[in-house]
Design a protein around this motif. Structure first.
Motif, PDB file in Angstrom:
ATOM      1  N   TYR A  98      11.283 -35.564  10.477  1.00  0.00           N
ATOM      2  CA  TYR A  98      12.208 -35.084   9.441  1.00  0.00           C
ATOM      3  C   TYR A  98      11.594 -35.158   8.054  1.00  0.00           C
ATOM      4  N   LEU A  99      10.656 -36.077   7.861  1.00  0.00           N
ATOM      5  CA  LEU A  99      10.070 -36.261   6.539  1.00  0.00           C
ATOM      6  C   LEU A  99       8.837 -35.398   6.302  1.00  0.00           C
ATOM      7  N   ALA A 100       8.267 -34.828   7.358  1.00  0.00           N
ATOM      8  CA  ALA A 100       7.056 -34.029   7.218  1.00  0.00           C
ATOM      9  C   ALA A 100       7.357 -32.787   6.376  1.00  0.00           C
ATOM     10  N   PRO A 101       6.461 -32.469   5.463  1.00  0.00           N
ATOM     11  CA  PRO A 101       6.697 -31.284   4.647  1.00  0.00           C
ATOM     12  C   PRO A 101       6.666 -30.031   5.520  1.00  0.00           C
ATOM     13  N   LYS A 102       7.612 -29.204   5.302  1.00  0.00           N
ATOM     14  CA  LYS A 102       7.694 -27.953   6.059  1.00  0.00           C
ATOM     15  C   LYS A 102       6.870 -26.900   5.306  1.00  0.00           C
ATOM     16  N   LYS A 103       5.861 -26.375   5.996  1.00  0.00           N
ATOM     17  CA  LYS A 103       5.009 -25.367   5.366  1.00  0.00           C
ATOM     18  C   LYS A 103       5.680 -24.019   5.495  1.00  0.00           C
ATOM     19  N   GLN A 104       5.877 -23.412   4.371  1.00  0.00           N
ATOM     20  CA  GLN A 104       6.453 -22.073   4.341  1.00  0.00           C
ATOM     21  C   GLN A 104       5.290 -21.081   4.453  1.00  0.00           C
ATOM     22  N   PRO A 105       5.434 -20.095   5.290  1.00  0.00           N
ATOM     23  CA  PRO A 105       4.340 -19.124   5.398  1.00  0.00           C
ATOM     24  C   PRO A 105       4.200 -18.361   4.079  1.00  0.00           C
ATOM     25  N   SER A 106       2.952 -18.169   3.686  1.00  0.00           N
ATOM     26  CA  SER A 106       2.735 -17.420   2.451  1.00  0.00           C
ATOM     27  C   SER A 106       3.035 -15.942   2.718  1.00  0.00           C
ATOM     28  N   PRO A 107       3.568 -15.287   1.717  1.00  0.00           N
ATOM     29  CA  PRO A 107       3.891 -13.869   1.914  1.00  0.00           C
ATOM     30  C   PRO A 107       2.611 -13.054   2.132  1.00  0.00           C
ATOM     31  N   LYS A 108       2.711 -12.089   2.975  1.00  0.00           N
ATOM     32  CA  LYS A 108       1.561 -11.221   3.235  1.00  0.00           C
ATOM     33  C   LYS A 108       1.373 -10.281   2.058  1.00  0.00           C
ATOM     34  N   PHE A 109       0.138 -10.173   1.703  1.00  0.00           N
ATOM     35  CA  PHE A 109      -0.192  -9.292   0.584  1.00  0.00           C
ATOM     36  C   PHE A 109      -0.479  -7.886   1.094  1.00  0.00           C
ATOM     37  N   SER A 110       0.093  -6.974   0.394  1.00  0.00           N
ATOM     38  CA  SER A 110      -0.171  -5.585   0.725  1.00  0.00           C
ATOM     39  C   SER A 110      -0.579  -4.866  -0.557  1.00  0.00           C
ATOM     40  N   GLY A 111      -1.704  -4.231  -0.510  1.00  0.00           N
ATOM     41  CA  GLY A 111      -2.182  -3.503  -1.682  1.00  0.00           C
ATOM     42  C   GLY A 111      -1.555  -2.134  -1.823  1.00  0.00           C
ATOM     43  N   ASP A 112      -0.688  -1.729  -0.914  1.00  0.00           N
ATOM     44  CA  ASP A 112      -0.079  -0.400  -0.947  1.00  0.00           C
ATOM     45  C   ASP A 112       1.211  -0.429  -1.768  1.00  0.00           C
ATOM     46  N   THR A 113       1.097  -0.749  -3.030  1.00  0.00           N
ATOM     47  CA  THR A 113       2.305  -0.821  -3.861  1.00  0.00           C
ATOM     48  C   THR A 113       2.463   0.431  -4.719  1.00  0.00           C
ATOM     49  N   GLY A 114       1.493   1.242  -4.723  1.00  0.00           N
ATOM     50  CA  GLY A 114       1.587   2.460  -5.514  1.00  0.00           C
ATOM     51  C   GLY A 114       1.418   2.194  -7.007  1.00  0.00           C
ATOM     52  N   VAL A 115       0.571   1.227  -7.349  1.00  0.00           N
ATOM     53  CA  VAL A 115       0.370   0.871  -8.752  1.00  0.00           C
ATOM     54  C   VAL A 115      -0.585   1.894  -9.371  1.00  0.00           C
ATOM     55  N   THR A 116      -0.221   2.337 -10.547  1.00  0.00           N
ATOM     56  CA  THR A 116      -1.059   3.322 -11.218  1.00  0.00           C
ATOM     57  C   THR A 116      -1.851   2.698 -12.343  1.00  0.00           C
ATOM     58  N   ASN A 117      -1.486   1.532 -12.777  1.00  0.00           N
ATOM     59  CA  ASN A 117      -2.202   0.845 -13.854  1.00  0.00           C
ATOM     60  C   ASN A 117      -3.544   0.374 -13.292  1.00  0.00           C
ATOM     61  N   SER A 118      -4.631   0.680 -13.966  1.00  0.00           N
ATOM     62  CA  SER A 118      -5.963   0.374 -13.437  1.00  0.00           C
ATOM     63  C   SER A 118      -6.243  -1.127 -13.431  1.00  0.00           C
ATOM     64  N   LYS A 119      -5.714  -1.836 -14.415  1.00  0.00           N
ATOM     65  CA  LYS A 119      -5.938  -3.282 -14.477  1.00  0.00           C
ATOM     66  C   LYS A 119      -5.227  -3.959 -13.299  1.00  0.00           C
ATOM     67  N   THR A 120      -4.003  -3.600 -13.039  1.00  0.00           N
ATOM     68  CA  THR A 120      -3.237  -4.181 -11.943  1.00  0.00           C
ATOM     69  C   THR A 120      -3.854  -3.771 -10.609  1.00  0.00           C
ATOM     70  N   ALA A 121      -4.323  -2.550 -10.506  1.00  0.00           N
ATOM     71  CA  ALA A 121      -4.945  -2.084  -9.275  1.00  0.00           C
ATOM     72  C   ALA A 121      -6.221  -2.871  -8.996  1.00  0.00           C
ATOM     73  N   ALA A 122      -6.993  -3.197 -10.036  1.00  0.00           N
ATOM     74  CA  ALA A 122      -8.222  -3.976  -9.868  1.00  0.00           C
ATOM     75  C   ALA A 122      -7.888  -5.393  -9.383  1.00  0.00           C
ATOM     76  N   GLN A 123      -6.835  -5.967  -9.940  1.00  0.00           N
ATOM     77  CA  GLN A 123      -6.421  -7.319  -9.503  1.00  0.00           C
ATOM     78  C   GLN A 123      -5.943  -7.295  -8.045  1.00  0.00           C
ATOM     79  N   LEU A 124      -5.200  -6.265  -7.691  1.00  0.00           N
ATOM     80  CA  LEU A 124      -4.704  -6.152  -6.320  1.00  0.00           C
ATOM     81  C   LEU A 124      -5.858  -5.979  -5.332  1.00  0.00           C
ATOM     82  N   SER A 125      -6.853  -5.208  -5.710  1.00  0.00           N
ATOM     83  CA  SER A 125      -7.980  -5.016  -4.792  1.00  0.00           C
ATOM     84  C   SER A 125      -8.795  -6.305  -4.659  1.00  0.00           C
TER      85      SER A 125
END
Length: 133
Positions: A98-125
């Motif tokens: 009961y005391l053990a920390p419960k690990k939450q799964p990290s959200p899956k990253f998807s680069g298919d967000t349709g970002v048009t900003n080049s700076k954000t697209a570079a960070q996503l890639s």
């Protein structure tokens, strides 16, 4: 020594008291240094109390040791139930679950967000590249 018959109650009482006093003195001399039944009972009670206190301390130390080994905070060691090391260990395992920390799964990253900003697209890639490594 001449025999004198006892003729009154007072003489009889005096003779009995003398005989009893003599017997009591003999018994005191014979059992001098021995423990009386009252003292024996007192010593037995003290021994039993000390034994019970020792058992309680040993149980408490066993709970603290088990809690430490199982990663349970020492403050919760008194909450462990059981009288034997095996029972306490089983309870500690259950509590640790009961005391053990419960690990939450990290959200899956998807680069298919349709970002048009080049700076954000570079960070996503870059994030996508890190995830694949």
């Amino acid at each position: 020594m001449e025999f004198t018959p006892i003729t009154t109650q007072a003489e009889f009482d005096a003779a009995v008291q003398a005989t009893v006093a003599s017997a009591v003195e003999e018994a005191k001399k014979q059992y001098e240094g021995w423990t009386s039944p009252e003292d024996t009972a007192k010593l037995t009670k003290e021994r039993d109390d000390a034994s019970a206190q020792n058992k309680a301390y040993e149980l408490k130390m066993l709970k603290i040791k088990t809690a430490s080994e199982k990663g349970i905070p020492i403050a919760l060691a008194d909450k462990l139930a059981g009288e034997t090391a095996e029972d306490i260990s089983k309870d500690a395992d259950a509590l640790a679950g009961y005391l053990a920390p419960k690990k939450q799964p990290s959200p899956k990253f998807s680069g298919d967000t349709g970002v048009t900003n080049s700076k954000t697209a570079a960070q996503l890639s870059m994030l996508a590249a890190l995830e694949n490594n």
